[in-house]
Design an enzyme around this catalytic site. Structure first.
Site, PDB file in Angstrom:
ATOM      1  N   ASP A   1      -8.924   0.345   2.378  1.00 16.00           N
ATOM      2  CA  ASP A   1      -7.903  -0.032   3.371  1.00 16.00           C
ATOM      3  C   ASP A   1      -8.454   0.314   4.751  1.00 16.00           C
ATOM      4  OD1 ASP A   1      -5.556  -0.520   4.781  1.00 16.00           O
ATOM      5  OD2 ASP A   1      -4.627   1.377   4.188  1.00 16.00           O
TER       6      ASP A   1
ATOM      7  N   GLN B   1      -3.562   2.174  15.317  1.00 12.58           N
ATOM      8  CA  GLN B   1      -2.505   2.716  14.449  1.00 12.58           C
ATOM      9  C   GLN B   1      -1.643   3.743  15.179  1.00 12.58           C
ATOM     10  OE1 GLN B   1      -4.116   4.458  10.864  1.00 12.58           O
ATOM     11  NE2 GLN B   1      -2.122   4.911   9.972  1.00 12.58           N
TER      12      GLN B   1
ATOM     13  N   THR C   1      -8.710  -5.905   3.999  1.00 16.01           N
ATOM     14  CA  THR C   1      -8.650  -4.953   2.889  1.00 16.01           C
ATOM     15  C   THR C   1      -9.678  -5.426   1.869  1.00 16.01           C
ATOM     16  OG1 THR C   1      -6.277  -4.660   3.244  1.00 16.01           O
ATOM     17  CG2 THR C   1      -7.155  -3.906   1.125  1.00 16.01           C
TER      18      THR C   1
ATOM     19  N   GLU D   1      -9.976  12.428   8.213  1.00 11.25           N
ATOM     20  CA  GLU D   1      -9.901  13.778   7.667  1.00 11.25           C
ATOM     21  C   GLU D   1     -11.240  14.507   7.791  1.00 11.25           C
ATOM     22  OE1 GLU D   1      -8.095  11.584   4.198  1.00 11.25           O
ATOM     23  OE2 GLU D   1      -7.544  13.642   3.691  1.00 11.25           O
TER      24      GLU D   1
ATOM     25  N   ARG E   1       1.640  17.570  12.747  1.00  7.13           N
ATOM     26  CA  ARG E   1       2.690  18.588  12.567  1.00  7.13           C
ATOM     27  C   ARG E   1       2.100  19.749  11.780  1.00  7.13           C
ATOM     28  NH1 ARG E   1       4.510  13.701  11.147  1.00  7.13           N
ATOM     29  NH2 ARG E   1       3.954  14.178   9.010  1.00  7.13           N
TER      30      ARG E   1
ATOM     31  N   GLU F   1     -10.472   3.820   4.148  1.00  6.73           N
ATOM     32  CA  GLU F   1      -9.619   4.640   3.283  1.00  6.73           C
ATOM     33  C   GLU F   1     -10.004   4.370   1.832  1.00  6.73           C
ATOM     34  OE1 GLU F   1      -5.456   3.999   4.254  1.00  6.73           O
ATOM     35  OE2 GLU F   1      -5.591   5.455   5.904  1.00  6.73           O
TER      36      GLU F   1
ATOM     37  N   GLU G   1      -9.243   4.180  -1.821  1.00  6.78           N
ATOM     38  CA  GLU G   1      -8.025   4.037  -2.629  1.00  6.78           C
ATOM     39  C   GLU G   1      -8.368   3.365  -3.956  1.00  6.78           C
ATOM     40  OE1 GLU G   1      -4.644   2.343  -0.659  1.00  6.78           O
ATOM     41  OE2 GLU G   1      -5.237   3.097   1.324  1.00  6.78           O
TER      42      GLU G   1
ATOM     43  N   LYS H   1      -4.149  -2.200  10.236  1.00  9.33           N
ATOM     44  CA  LYS H   1      -4.510  -2.242   8.819  1.00  9.33           C
ATOM     45  C   LYS H   1      -4.762  -3.661   8.311  1.00  9.33           C
ATOM     46  CE  LYS H   1      -3.290   2.131   7.602  1.00  9.33           C
ATOM     47  NZ  LYS H   1      -4.088   3.030   6.779  1.00  9.33           N
TER      48      LYS H   1
ATOM     49  N   ARG I   1      -7.768   3.603  13.737  1.00 12.08           N
ATOM     50  CA  ARG I   1      -6.886   4.748  14.002  1.00 12.08           C
ATOM     51  C   ARG I   1      -6.277   4.731  15.396  1.00 12.08           C
ATOM     52  NH1 ARG I   1      -5.854   5.820   8.898  1.00 12.08           N
ATOM     53  NH2 ARG I   1      -7.700   6.422   7.713  1.00 12.08           N
TER      54      ARG I   1
ATOM     55  N   TYR J   1       2.331   2.474  15.404  1.00 12.31           N
ATOM     56  CA  TYR J   1       2.992   2.649  14.104  1.00 12.31           C
ATOM     57  C   TYR J   1       4.452   3.075  14.164  1.00 12.31           C
ATOM     58  CZ  TYR J   1       2.923   7.798  13.681  1.00 12.31           C
ATOM     59  OH  TYR J   1       3.151   9.138  13.825  1.00 12.31           O
TER      60      TYR J   1
ATOM     61  N   TYR K   1       1.107   5.768  -0.548  1.00 14.56           N
ATOM     62  CA  TYR K   1       0.665   6.955   0.200  1.00 14.56           C
ATOM     63  C   TYR K   1       0.760   8.140  -0.743  1.00 14.56           C
ATOM     64  CZ  TYR K   1       0.404   9.577   4.709  1.00 14.56           C
ATOM     65  OH  TYR K   1       0.035  10.361   5.787  1.00 14.56           O
TER      66      TYR K   1
ATOM     67  N   ASP L   1       0.851  -1.191   0.000  1.00 12.17           N
ATOM     68  CA  ASP L   1       0.000   0.000   0.000  1.00 12.17           C
ATOM     69  C   ASP L   1       0.889   1.244   0.000  1.00 12.17           C
ATOM     70  OD1 ASP L   1      -2.397   1.375  -0.006  1.00 12.17           O
ATOM     71  OD2 ASP L   1      -2.555   1.426   2.173  1.00 12.17           O
TER      72      ASP L   1
ATOM     73  N   HIS M   1      -4.318  13.904   1.144  1.00 16.09           N
ATOM     74  CA  HIS M   1      -4.501  13.058   2.331  1.00 16.09           C
ATOM     75  C   HIS M   1      -3.261  13.130   3.214  1.00 16.09           C
ATOM     76  CE1 HIS M   1      -5.401   9.536   4.831  1.00 16.09           C
ATOM     77  NE2 HIS M   1      -4.193   9.089   4.543  1.00 16.09           N
TER      78      HIS M   1
ATOM     79  N   THR N   1      -4.729   6.627   0.303  1.00 11.13           N
ATOM     80  CA  THR N   1      -6.006   7.336   0.351  1.00 11.13           C
ATOM     81  C   THR N   1      -6.015   8.505  -0.616  1.00 11.13           C
ATOM     82  OG1 THR N   1      -6.066   6.766   2.677  1.00 11.13           O
ATOM     83  CG2 THR N   1      -7.663   8.388   1.924  1.00 11.13           C
TER      84      THR N   1
END
Ligand code: MN
Length: 427
Positions: A232, A239, A256, A374, A142, A198, A200, A252, A236, A243, A128, A126, A133, A360
């Site tokens: 996917d 995760q 799927t 999101e 951040r 997600e 995708e 994850k 959260r 992660y 990104y 998978d 996203h 995503t």
């Protein structure tokens, strides 16, 4: 790019092929079964699946062994020339009245069949590449520096788990795992409270590459057998805790889901666009990811839609809630060919039937966000539903449907079908 196989004047004798998602210009392949009968290869035309084993007498004898398997790996391994030849022959059979008596009895209603995974998935990775996203999610952690410095050089990806890839319709069993509240000292083990989806695209690999031999960017598109929708599913809370430092794992790999049809590059060719130009100041792709043709035609104008229903909404007969609508071409910072070239660039061997997720796909607007993480701003702004309910993340009974189609003036619309999953409680 657009050959006569995409000509909008071209029609099938199968009446439902006109106007839906599966005209004679599409012809995606899939694997289906009827009742207890064995799995077999089929092609979508109108409201039907055409049983390819049933028409083997009018197909090339050399194709028979691969098209009579319960998975498409062997067929897709043959590469684009074989795919084009099959497409051409199927178009002949489905348009010329002289074949109708022989072919029509081999049509089965799509509503009467069960769909299966089109391939045995040996490996699933998978990526990104959805830059909006990546930016949206990065901002939650951040605010001033959402994208890490590698993002515009490396198509970021990770290895997923093949064993839990399933066809649309598979129940989404709420995963258990470790989740740690921000104010807690230690994690607890239990059902995920922040279950998400997600949106995708999935890329099905056709012919592969040998270990140690990378796929040049200029040849990468020929290794793609087709596309599907991919969900996917993501926990959260699990995760966020697990992660670092090695990336996604149990958050994850519990499931799927993919839509059942392999939509071919030939069917998508009228919907190719130039890759979005990179904002000034962004680096150009390194040479192994640069190809003039790919830059000119590597983006896919695929329209994507996600809807949600809850138990209460279905009981009240309410329409599905549209969570997002957007187009894949504006979402992808890296093309499918760049993904494939990068994946093999170290000599990693891709194999027929491997599945690759794009990551995503969110647009840059509020109406086109591809995950609840999101849409609800990490749970701070729940979605309000017509039933009076609100959702930050998925509750038991919630059903997510991904849909995709391509349309533009002067070209026949083609559809991908659906990727559906309903959440059930963990026991
Ligand atoms: Mn993903």
């Amino acid at each position: 790019m657009i050959d006569e196989s995409n000509d909008s004047a071209f029609k099938s004798w199968c009446e439902s092929a006109q106007g839906g998602g599966f005209p004679i210009q599409n012809l995606p392949l899939g694997i289906f079964s009827v009742g207890e009968r064995r799995r077999r290869a089929g092609v979508a035309i109108g409201d039907f699946v055409l049983d390819l084993a049933g028409i083997s007498d009018v197909l090339d004898e050399d194709w028979r062994a691969d098209l009579s398997q319960p998975v498409l790996n062997g067929w897709l391994a043959r590469g684009p020339d074989a795919q084009r030849a099959l497409r051409e022959r199927l178009q002949e059979l489905l348009s010329d009245e002289k074949y109708r008596d022989e072919v029509e009895p081999q049509l089965v209603g799509q509503s009467e069949v069960r769909f299966h995974l089109p391939c045995f998935v040996g490996d699933y990775s998978d990526f990104y590449v959805g830059i909006h996203h990546a930016t949206n999610v990065g901002k939650q952690f951040r605010p001033d520096n959402p994208l890490l410095p590698n993002y515009k050089y490396v198509p970021i990806g990770y290895h997923g788990r093949a064993s839990s890839v399933r066809a649309s319709g598979e129940p989404v069993i709420r995963p258990n795992g470790q989740r740690k509240a921000a104010d807690a000292d230690a994690p607890e083990y239990g059902p995920s409270r922040r279950l998400d989806y997600e949106l995708e695209l999935g890329i099905w690999i056709g012919h592969g590459n040998d270990l140690g031999c990378s796929i040049p960017i200029g040849e990468a598109a020929d290794h793609i057998a087709g596309y599907c929708l991919l969900n996917d599913w993501s926990a959260r809370d699990i995760q966020a805790w697990e992660y670092q430092p090695l990336g996604p794992f149990l958050a994850k790999n519990f499931l799927t889901s993919v839509s059942p049809w392999v939509v071919t590059p030939q069917a998508l060719s009228p919907f190719r666009k130039a890759m979005p130009s990179r904002p000034s100041g962004d680096p150009q792709p390194l040479p192994y990811l640069s190809d003039a043709e790919d830059q000119k035609t590597g983006a896919l104008a695929i329209l994507l839609e996600v809807t949600l229903t809850t138990d209460k909404m279905r009981q009240a007969g309410l329409a599905p809630h549209i969570l997002s609508r957007g187009s894949a071409d504006a979402a992808m910072y890296w093309s499918a060919a760049q993904i494939v070239a990068h994946h093999s660039s170290n000599g990693c061997n891709l194999q027929p039937g491997d599945l690759i997720g794009t990551g995503t796909l969110s647009t840059d607007s509020a109406g086109g966000l591809g995950s609840l993480l999101e849409i609800s701003h990490g749970g701070k702004q729940p979605v309000q539903l017509a039933s009076g309910e609100a959702r930050s993340f998925l509750e038991d009974g919630d059903e997510i449907t991904l849909k995709a189609w391509c349309e533009r003036d002067g070209v026949v619309r083609i559809g991908f079908g659906e990727c559906v999953g309903r959440v059930v409680s963990s026991s």
